[in-house]
Scaffold this active site. Structure first.
Site, mmCIF file in Angstrom:
data_model
loop_
_atom_site.group_PDB
_atom_site.id
_atom_site.type_symbol
_atom_site.label_atom_id
_atom_site.label_comp_id
_atom_site.label_asym_id
_atom_site.label_seq_id
_atom_site.Cartn_x
_atom_site.Cartn_y
_atom_site.Cartn_z
ATOM 1 C CG HIS A 255 0.943 -3.936 5.435
ATOM 2 N ND1 HIS A 255 0.244 -3.571 4.304
ATOM 3 C CD2 HIS A 255 1.426 -5.184 5.180
ATOM 4 C CE1 HIS A 255 0.298 -4.545 3.408
ATOM 5 N NE2 HIS A 255 1.011 -5.538 3.916
ATOM 6 C CD GLU B 185 -1.303 -3.530 9.465
ATOM 7 O OE1 GLU B 185 -0.919 -2.347 9.378
ATOM 8 O OE2 GLU B 185 -1.910 -4.120 8.548
ATOM 9 C CG HIS C 169 -1.854 -1.166 1.265
ATOM 10 N ND1 HIS C 169 -2.077 -1.920 2.404
ATOM 11 C CD2 HIS C 169 -2.617 -1.729 0.293
ATOM 12 C CE1 HIS C 169 -2.947 -2.875 2.134
ATOM 13 N NE2 HIS C 169 -3.285 -2.783 0.861
ATOM 14 C CD GLU D 197 -0.396 0.228 4.612
ATOM 15 O OE1 GLU D 197 0.367 -0.753 4.717
ATOM 16 O OE2 GLU D 197 -1.640 0.116 4.559
#
Length: 344
Positions: free
Chosen positions: A160, A224, A63, A66
């Site tokens: 991410h 994450e 993405h 990010e």
């Protein structure tokens, strides 16, 4: 391109200057210890002359907005190119979506992290940049893992950052792996990296980490690392532990991990995924609710098509709530504490 990289040692800058593809592959040596191969834009491999038996993939930028993982990976690449650290494990870095990074957006046309395990070629086919790139990334993973004999440990950390705040700032999703126990050593590596929370997924998905786990038996995670910020605005001091452990992994320095202890980490089990079936889908809670917010049994989480969607367990925590997805896509993951996970 070769000379530009040798001069700058900045692989991210080279990637973003040529976001669609490089005209050709190229390679070079670092001293007498490492062969460097550049396969495409955002794809660089470090092949040590002597390696310690692990094949490591670090991916970021699937993405485009990010940015912290992108800066983290580029920093490691730069240290390797400057020979400030020397790789002792075969290592592949993947910068996933250069077009979206340049655009400063999460996607160009479609969420790439729903396009792996061949989903990119399902109807409507290779019709946008994310689908084309996902197919290429799968091929690079295959090329990297299958270039050496079986029996080596395969690792893939897909990095991410989240769109919202979180009760647990850093957390990892452990892909569904039927018939294989979860690795206590990997969980404690994540904890040492500052990632103290792990979600055990309950079904196959089309994420990048699931692809590597299912297809190649890799110890793979979607990780994450905090909240989304624009490029250059990340507080990189928040990633010191992550950088240190990745550096130790790549250079084969002692990891010095604690033995697995469930009391030292937060473990969750995915109990269900709620998909969108009607255009009128809406959550009952605030749009800025933090990840891991917990709701009691009977609480109405959402409404759609005249129906209420309620909490089914004593308590359920939610992550990644997003009502603005296309019909058929995931709106939220619901979690319960993991009490009987097979961790060894």
């Amino acid at each position: 391109m070769l000379q530009a990289l040798l001069d700058s040692k900045d692989f991210l800058a080279l990637t973003l200057a040529h976001p669609e593809q490089f005209d050709s592959e190229f390679s070079f040596r670092l001293g007498d210890h490492t062969q460097v191969e550049v396969w495409d834009t955002g794809v660089i491999v470090f092949e040590p002359a002597q390696n310690e038996g692990k094949d490591v993939v670090l991916s970021c930028g699937v993405h485009g907005n990010e940015t912290a993982p992108i800066e983290l990976c580029n920093g490691l690449i730069k240290q390797l190119l400057q020979q400030k650290i020397i790789a002792k494990q075969r290592t592949l870095f993947l910068i996933g979506n250069p077009l979206a990074i340049n655009n400063g957006t999460r996607i160009i046309d479609e969420n790439m992290n729903r396009l792996f395990s061949g989903e990119h070629s399902n109807p409507p086919g290779l019709v946008n940049p994310e689908r084309v790139r996902a197919k290429k990334l799968e091929a690079y993973i295959d090329r990297f893992y299958t270039a050496v004999a079986d029996g080596r440990q395969r690792i893939h950390y897909d990095l991410h950052t989240a769109m919202r705040a979180s009760k647990h700032e850093k957390f990892a999703i452990y892909p569904y792996r039927p018939g294989r126990a979860f690795s206590g050593e990997q969980i404690m590596f994540l904890a040492a990296s500052g990632v103290d929370t792990v979600l055990f997924h309950h079904e196959p998905t089309t994420t990048f980490s699931y692809f590597s786990s299912e297809r190649y038996g890799a110890d793979a995670f979607t990780i994450e690392l905090g909240k989304v910020y624009p490029m250059g605005q990340n507080d990189m001091t928040r990633f010191i532990a992550t950088h240190e452990m990745f550096m130790r992994l790549i250079t084969a320095k002692p990891l010095e991990l604690d033995a697995f202890d469930a009391d030292k980490v937060n473990l969750y089990q995915v109990c269900r995924v709620i998909n969108k079936h009607f255009d009128d889908f809406e959550f009952t809670f605030a749009t800025d609710v933090e990840n891991f917010r917990s709701f009691p049994k009977g609480f109405v989480l959402a409404r759609e098509g005249g129906q209420e969607i309620k909490v089914e367990h004593e308590f359920e925590s939610v992550v990644f709530p997003n009502a603005k997805v296309p019909i058929g896509n995931r709106t939220v993951i619901c979690l319960i504490p993991a009490v009987n996970a097979d961790v060894r």
